[in-house]
Scaffold this motif. Structure first.
Motif, PDB file in Angstrom:
ATOM      1  N   THR A  58     -12.100 -34.752  -9.155  1.00  0.00           N
ATOM      2  CA  THR A  58     -12.016 -35.610 -10.336  1.00  0.00           C
ATOM      3  C   THR A  58     -11.223 -34.954 -11.458  1.00  0.00           C
ATOM      4  O   THR A  58     -11.024 -35.554 -12.514  1.00  0.00           O
ATOM      5  CB  THR A  58     -13.424 -35.943 -10.867  1.00  0.00           C
ATOM      6  N   ARG A  59     -10.816 -33.704 -11.246  1.00  0.00           N
ATOM      7  CA  ARG A  59     -10.060 -32.908 -12.216  1.00  0.00           C
ATOM      8  C   ARG A  59     -10.901 -32.492 -13.417  1.00  0.00           C
ATOM      9  O   ARG A  59     -10.349 -32.076 -14.445  1.00  0.00           O
ATOM     10  CB  ARG A  59      -8.798 -33.647 -12.665  1.00  0.00           C
ATOM     11  N   MET A  60     -12.207 -32.625 -13.302  1.00  0.00           N
ATOM     12  CA  MET A  60     -13.087 -32.072 -14.336  1.00  0.00           C
ATOM     13  C   MET A  60     -12.964 -30.548 -14.367  1.00  0.00           C
ATOM     14  O   MET A  60     -13.111 -29.919 -15.407  1.00  0.00           O
ATOM     15  CB  MET A  60     -14.548 -32.453 -14.063  1.00  0.00           C
ATOM     16  N   PHE A  61     -12.679 -29.950 -13.198  1.00  0.00           N
ATOM     17  CA  PHE A  61     -12.477 -28.508 -13.095  1.00  0.00           C
ATOM     18  C   PHE A  61     -11.302 -28.263 -12.152  1.00  0.00           C
ATOM     19  O   PHE A  61     -11.483 -28.044 -10.962  1.00  0.00           O
ATOM     20  CB  PHE A  61     -13.734 -27.813 -12.567  1.00  0.00           C
ATOM     21  N   PRO A  62     -10.084 -28.313 -12.652  1.00  0.00           N
ATOM     22  CA  PRO A  62      -8.913 -28.124 -11.784  1.00  0.00           C
ATOM     23  C   PRO A  62      -8.775 -26.676 -11.323  1.00  0.00           C
ATOM     24  O   PRO A  62      -9.121 -25.740 -12.049  1.00  0.00           O
ATOM     25  CB  PRO A  62      -7.745 -28.536 -12.685  1.00  0.00           C
ATOM     26  N   LEU A  63      -8.258 -26.506 -10.124  1.00  0.00           N
ATOM     27  CA  LEU A  63      -7.992 -25.181  -9.577  1.00  0.00           C
ATOM     28  C   LEU A  63      -6.523 -24.831  -9.799  1.00  0.00           C
ATOM     29  O   LEU A  63      -5.633 -25.612  -9.455  1.00  0.00           O
ATOM     30  CB  LEU A  63      -8.325 -25.146  -8.082  1.00  0.00           C
ATOM     31  N   TYR A  64      -6.290 -23.645 -10.370  1.00  0.00           N
ATOM     32  CA  TYR A  64      -4.915 -23.216 -10.619  1.00  0.00           C
ATOM     33  C   TYR A  64      -4.869 -21.707 -10.820  1.00  0.00           C
ATOM     34  O   TYR A  64      -5.901 -21.034 -10.966  1.00  0.00           O
ATOM     35  CB  TYR A  64      -4.319 -23.929 -11.839  1.00  0.00           C
ATOM     36  N   GLU A  65      -3.669 -21.164 -10.812  1.00  0.00           N
ATOM     37  CA  GLU A  65      -3.422 -19.751 -11.067  1.00  0.00           C
ATOM     38  C   GLU A  65      -2.390 -19.609 -12.178  1.00  0.00           C
ATOM     39  O   GLU A  65      -1.513 -20.468 -12.339  1.00  0.00           O
ATOM     40  CB  GLU A  65      -2.865 -19.061  -9.818  1.00  0.00           C
ATOM     41  N   ILE A  66      -2.479 -18.523 -12.924  1.00  0.00           N
ATOM     42  CA  ILE A  66      -1.439 -18.144 -13.888  1.00  0.00           C
ATOM     43  C   ILE A  66      -1.071 -16.703 -13.552  1.00  0.00           C
ATOM     44  O   ILE A  66      -1.788 -15.765 -13.874  1.00  0.00           O
ATOM     45  CB  ILE A  66      -1.922 -18.237 -15.347  1.00  0.00           C
ATOM     46  N   GLU A  67       0.033 -16.549 -12.861  1.00  0.00           N
ATOM     47  CA  GLU A  67       0.458 -15.228 -12.397  1.00  0.00           C
ATOM     48  C   GLU A  67       1.691 -14.795 -13.176  1.00  0.00           C
ATOM     49  O   GLU A  67       2.757 -15.393 -13.061  1.00  0.00           O
ATOM     50  CB  GLU A  67       0.745 -15.278 -10.901  1.00  0.00           C
ATOM     51  N   ASN A  68       1.519 -13.767 -14.020  1.00  0.00           N
ATOM     52  CA  ASN A  68       2.594 -13.298 -14.895  1.00  0.00           C
ATOM     53  C   ASN A  68       3.194 -14.450 -15.697  1.00  0.00           C
ATOM     54  O   ASN A  68       4.407 -14.582 -15.835  1.00  0.00           O
ATOM     55  CB  ASN A  68       3.679 -12.581 -14.087  1.00  0.00           C
ATOM     56  N   PRO A  89     -12.228 -40.908  -9.832  1.00  0.00           N
ATOM     57  CA  PRO A  89     -12.729 -41.155 -11.187  1.00  0.00           C
ATOM     58  C   PRO A  89     -13.881 -40.214 -11.519  1.00  0.00           C
ATOM     59  O   PRO A  89     -14.653 -39.817 -10.632  1.00  0.00           O
ATOM     60  CB  PRO A  89     -13.197 -42.616 -11.128  1.00  0.00           C
ATOM     61  N   VAL A  90     -14.012 -39.865 -12.780  1.00  0.00           N
ATOM     62  CA  VAL A  90     -15.058 -38.923 -13.189  1.00  0.00           C
ATOM     63  C   VAL A  90     -16.455 -39.469 -12.919  1.00  0.00           C
ATOM     64  O   VAL A  90     -17.416 -38.706 -12.797  1.00  0.00           O
ATOM     65  CB  VAL A  90     -14.915 -38.538 -14.678  1.00  0.00           C
ATOM     66  N   THR A  91     -16.585 -40.785 -12.806  1.00  0.00           N
ATOM     67  CA  THR A  91     -17.898 -41.378 -12.521  1.00  0.00           C
ATOM     68  C   THR A  91     -18.446 -40.899 -11.178  1.00  0.00           C
ATOM     69  O   THR A  91     -19.672 -40.803 -11.004  1.00  0.00           O
ATOM     70  CB  THR A  91     -17.809 -42.917 -12.515  1.00  0.00           C
ATOM     71  N   ASP A  92     -17.561 -40.580 -10.224  1.00  0.00           N
ATOM     72  CA  ASP A  92     -18.014 -40.075  -8.925  1.00  0.00           C
ATOM     73  C   ASP A  92     -18.762 -38.759  -9.080  1.00  0.00           C
ATOM     74  O   ASP A  92     -19.673 -38.452  -8.294  1.00  0.00           O
ATOM     75  CB  ASP A  92     -16.818 -39.867  -7.990  1.00  0.00           C
ATOM     76  N   TYR A  93     -18.367 -37.984 -10.078  1.00  0.00           N
ATOM     77  CA  TYR A  93     -18.972 -36.672 -10.344  1.00  0.00           C
ATOM     78  C   TYR A  93     -20.158 -36.785 -11.294  1.00  0.00           C
ATOM     79  O   TYR A  93     -21.256 -36.284 -11.010  1.00  0.00           O
ATOM     80  CB  TYR A  93     -17.894 -35.765 -10.932  1.00  0.00           C
ATOM     81  N   LEU A  94     -19.974 -37.483 -12.380  1.00  0.00           N
ATOM     82  CA  LEU A  94     -21.020 -37.585 -13.401  1.00  0.00           C
ATOM     83  C   LEU A  94     -22.253 -38.317 -12.884  1.00  0.00           C
ATOM     84  O   LEU A  94     -23.394 -37.975 -13.241  1.00  0.00           O
ATOM     85  CB  LEU A  94     -20.479 -38.315 -14.637  1.00  0.00           C
TER      86      LEU A  94
END
Length: 311
Positions: free
Chosen positions: A244-254, A268-273
């Motif tokens: 739902t992108r409430m907690f996206p996974l990503y990296e910041i490398e340099n 949709p966020v409703t699926d999570y909430l």
């Protein structure tokens, strides 16, 4: 690798450096996060653990779940203690009092110890450039002491110190963006992870541990007790947070942003909430506001990725 199992192209150790038999609640995804992180770190790690759920459940005398060197610190000084250990190892090596080998200093702390009480010491450790990995185990409240709100508690969540009522939606501030705060220190590696994506989590922890200098991994750790969801839904809840992108996974490398798995086709966020008691009081209007905020924040993340690629 000895005593390992091959899963696809990965060789995963069978060794358990965070042993079973701890007192974590049923369905605790934070305990799973620690187990996976420890597998990625291996035996040559020194764990500095802030007061919190994992400290309490893993170290009840006369037993311990830790099979690597481990020290308990206070909420507020974990970054300082880890800095001291890292500096001390360097001095001992320089004076010939210990072998010249890498022993990674790793902090494990909850969201309260990270984004609230321990933020000053954490910032100092990053600013000084200590060679350590800081792992935030984010269950989005002070769960160990009674589900009190923290600055990592999501907007609209009901907690014991920010309860929902006739005139309150519960938490009235938005979740503090700790990965962005860590990245603002210009450290070489920052990432988000979730044990619902175990290989992604282990890869990021291993990558962070291999970097010389301060690194930060922020792990969403589903807490069925505090969130009000069924214990057998912990893995599903973590996946839904990402999807739902409430907690996206990503990296910041340099300084370079890279998106991780799970968010390409958002739900949709409703699926999570809707599966959590802490959000059951939310009105349709408030849920729409949360959806707008989630969409805006993910769009900004995509812009950063697009900007560096020149597209």
């Amino acid at each position: 690798m000895e005593n390992s199992v091959q899963i696809g192209k990965r060789s995963i150790t069978k060794e358990e450096y965070f042993a079973p038999g701890h007192r974590a609640c049923l369905g605790c995804a934070e305990a799973l996060a620690v187990r996976l992180a420890c597998k990625a770190l291996g035996r040559n790690a020194i764990i500095v653990s802030a007061t919190g759920c994992m400290e309490v459940v893993s170290s009840v005398l006369p037993t311990t779940s830790w099979r690597v060197p481990w020290i308990h610190t206070l909420f507020e000084n974990t970054g300082a203690v880890a800095s001291g250990i890292e500096a001390g190892l360097k001095v001992m090596t320089r004076k010939g009092k210990r072998p010249d080998k890498e022993a990674k200093v790793v902090v494990m702390a909850g969201d309260g110890a990270t984004s609230d009480i321990g933020l000053q010491a954490l910032s100092g450790a990053f600013e000084r450039g200590h060679d350590l990995l800081y792992i935030c185990l984010d269950n989005e409240a002070y769960m160990n002491t009674g589900i009190q709100r923290s600055s990592a508690t999501p907007y609209g969540a009901s907690t014991t110190t920010a309860p929902a009522g006739t005139k309150s939606i519960g938490q009235v501030t938005w979740k503090k963006n700790m990965p962005a705060i860590a990245a603002a220190h210009d450290i070489p590696y920052v990432a988000t992870a979730c044990p619902s994506y175990p290989f992604d989590l282990m890869d990021k922890v291993a990558k962070a541990a291999a970097v010389h200098g301060p690194t930060y991994v922020h792990i969403l750790s589903v807490c069925p007790t505090g969130w009000g969801c069924a214990p057998d839904l912990a893995i599903k809840m973590g996946r839904l947070a990402v999807q739902t992108r409430m907690f996206p996974l990503y990296e910041i490398e340099n300084g370079q942003y890279k998106l991780g798995p799970g968010g390409a086709r958002p739900r949709p966020v409703t699926d999570y909430l809707g599966l959590q008691r802490r959000f059951r009081h939310l009105s349709e209007e408030t849920i729409k506001e949360i959806q707008r905020r989630v969409d805006e924040e993910y769009a900004r993340l995509e812009e950063k990725v697009a900007h560096q690629s020149g597209s």
